[in-house]
Motif scaffolding. Structure first.
Motif, PDB file in Angstrom:
ATOM      1  N   ASP A  86      -0.124  -8.740   3.626  1.00  0.00           N
ATOM      2  CA  ASP A  86       0.573  -7.766   2.784  1.00  0.00           C
ATOM      3  C   ASP A  86       1.662  -8.475   1.978  1.00  0.00           C
ATOM      4  O   ASP A  86       2.549  -9.104   2.556  1.00  0.00           O
ATOM      5  CB  ASP A  86       1.202  -6.677   3.648  1.00  0.00           C
ATOM      6  N   LYS A 120      -8.737   2.542  -1.574  1.00  0.00           N
ATOM      7  CA  LYS A 120      -8.231   1.177  -1.668  1.00  0.00           C
ATOM      8  C   LYS A 120      -8.251   0.503  -0.296  1.00  0.00           C
ATOM      9  O   LYS A 120      -8.623  -0.672  -0.178  1.00  0.00           O
ATOM     10  CB  LYS A 120      -6.809   1.183  -2.237  1.00  0.00           C
ATOM     11  N   ILE A 121      -7.879   1.238   0.744  1.00  0.00           N
ATOM     12  CA  ILE A 121      -7.926   0.694   2.106  1.00  0.00           C
ATOM     13  C   ILE A 121      -9.366   0.346   2.480  1.00  0.00           C
ATOM     14  O   ILE A 121      -9.632  -0.696   3.082  1.00  0.00           O
ATOM     15  CB  ILE A 121      -7.308   1.685   3.106  1.00  0.00           C
ATOM     16  N   ARG A 161     -11.821  -0.469   0.466  1.00  0.00           N
ATOM     17  CA  ARG A 161     -12.225  -1.675  -0.264  1.00  0.00           C
ATOM     18  C   ARG A 161     -11.642  -2.931   0.370  1.00  0.00           C
ATOM     19  O   ARG A 161     -12.318  -3.965   0.480  1.00  0.00           O
ATOM     20  CB  ARG A 161     -11.809  -1.576  -1.729  1.00  0.00           C
ATOM     21  N   LEU A 162     -10.361  -2.868   0.780  1.00  0.00           N
ATOM     22  CA  LEU A 162      -9.742  -4.013   1.450  1.00  0.00           C
ATOM     23  C   LEU A 162     -10.463  -4.328   2.760  1.00  0.00           C
ATOM     24  O   LEU A 162     -10.736  -5.493   3.076  1.00  0.00           O
ATOM     25  CB  LEU A 162      -8.263  -3.737   1.721  1.00  0.00           C
ATOM     26  N   ARG A 221     -13.859  -5.936   2.065  1.00  0.00           N
ATOM     27  CA  ARG A 221     -13.719  -7.329   1.627  1.00  0.00           C
ATOM     28  C   ARG A 221     -13.378  -8.237   2.811  1.00  0.00           C
ATOM     29  O   ARG A 221     -13.910  -9.340   2.941  1.00  0.00           O
ATOM     30  CB  ARG A 221     -12.639  -7.448   0.556  1.00  0.00           C
ATOM     31  N   MET A 222     -12.492  -7.778   3.694  1.00  0.00           N
ATOM     32  CA  MET A 222     -12.156  -8.578   4.872  1.00  0.00           C
ATOM     33  C   MET A 222     -13.357  -8.697   5.802  1.00  0.00           C
ATOM     34  O   MET A 222     -13.593  -9.751   6.388  1.00  0.00           O
ATOM     35  CB  MET A 222     -10.976  -7.953   5.623  1.00  0.00           C
ATOM     36  N   TYR A 262       4.918  -5.807  -5.030  1.00  0.00           N
ATOM     37  CA  TYR A 262       4.099  -4.812  -5.727  1.00  0.00           C
ATOM     38  C   TYR A 262       4.896  -4.149  -6.843  1.00  0.00           C
ATOM     39  O   TYR A 262       4.401  -3.995  -7.957  1.00  0.00           O
ATOM     40  CB  TYR A 262       3.599  -3.761  -4.737  1.00  0.00           C
ATOM     41  N   TYR A 322      -5.936 -10.013   5.866  1.00  0.00           N
ATOM     42  CA  TYR A 322      -5.113  -9.318   4.887  1.00  0.00           C
ATOM     43  C   TYR A 322      -3.670  -9.725   5.078  1.00  0.00           C
ATOM     44  O   TYR A 322      -3.119  -9.609   6.174  1.00  0.00           O
ATOM     45  CB  TYR A 322      -5.254  -7.803   5.035  1.00  0.00           C
ATOM     46  N   LEU A 361       0.825  -1.207   0.000  1.00  0.00           N
ATOM     47  CA  LEU A 361       0.000   0.000   0.000  1.00  0.00           C
ATOM     48  C   LEU A 361       0.859   1.256   0.000  1.00  0.00           C
ATOM     49  O   LEU A 361       0.515   2.256  -0.630  1.00  0.00           O
ATOM     50  CB  LEU A 361      -0.945   0.007   1.207  1.00  0.00           C
TER      51      LEU A 361
END
Length: 93
Positions: A53, A36-37, A39-40, A43-44, A59, A51, A13
């Motif tokens: 990383d 983005k955070i 959305r993560l 989803r979790m 990345y 999560y 990230l």
């Protein structure tokens, strides 16, 4: 605040934030990273997952491969072929 704290983070990230900041500027990069955070997190929360990383190096490598694939496709559409040149690390060996 969480997105801005990724400025010096050596996570995926953090790498995402820095790449966007260099291209779009800090305010838009913070907003995109916060999204983005979120959305993560969603989803979790909905799947009950965790999560993991993948890290900054993973990345960056994946982003590098995406750029190369884009260049190959662009060259192919223009009628050219890309030829890999040995890097300095490969020449020393």
């Amino acid at each position: 605040m969480a997105a801005f704290s990724l400025t010096q983070s050596r996570s995926a990230l953090g790498a995402f934030y820095r790449r966007l900041r260099s291209r779009l500027g800090a305010p838009k990069a913070i907003t995109a990273t916060a999204h983005k955070i979120a959305r993560l997190f969603y989803r979790m929360w909905t799947t009950g997952g965790q999560y993991a990383d993948p890290g900054m190096d993973y990345y960056e490598q994946r982003y590098h491969e995406q750029v190369l694939n884009h260049l190959r496709n662009k060259a192919r559409s223009l009628g050219f072929d890309l030829v890999a040149q040995p890097t300095a690390k490969e020449c020393v060996s």
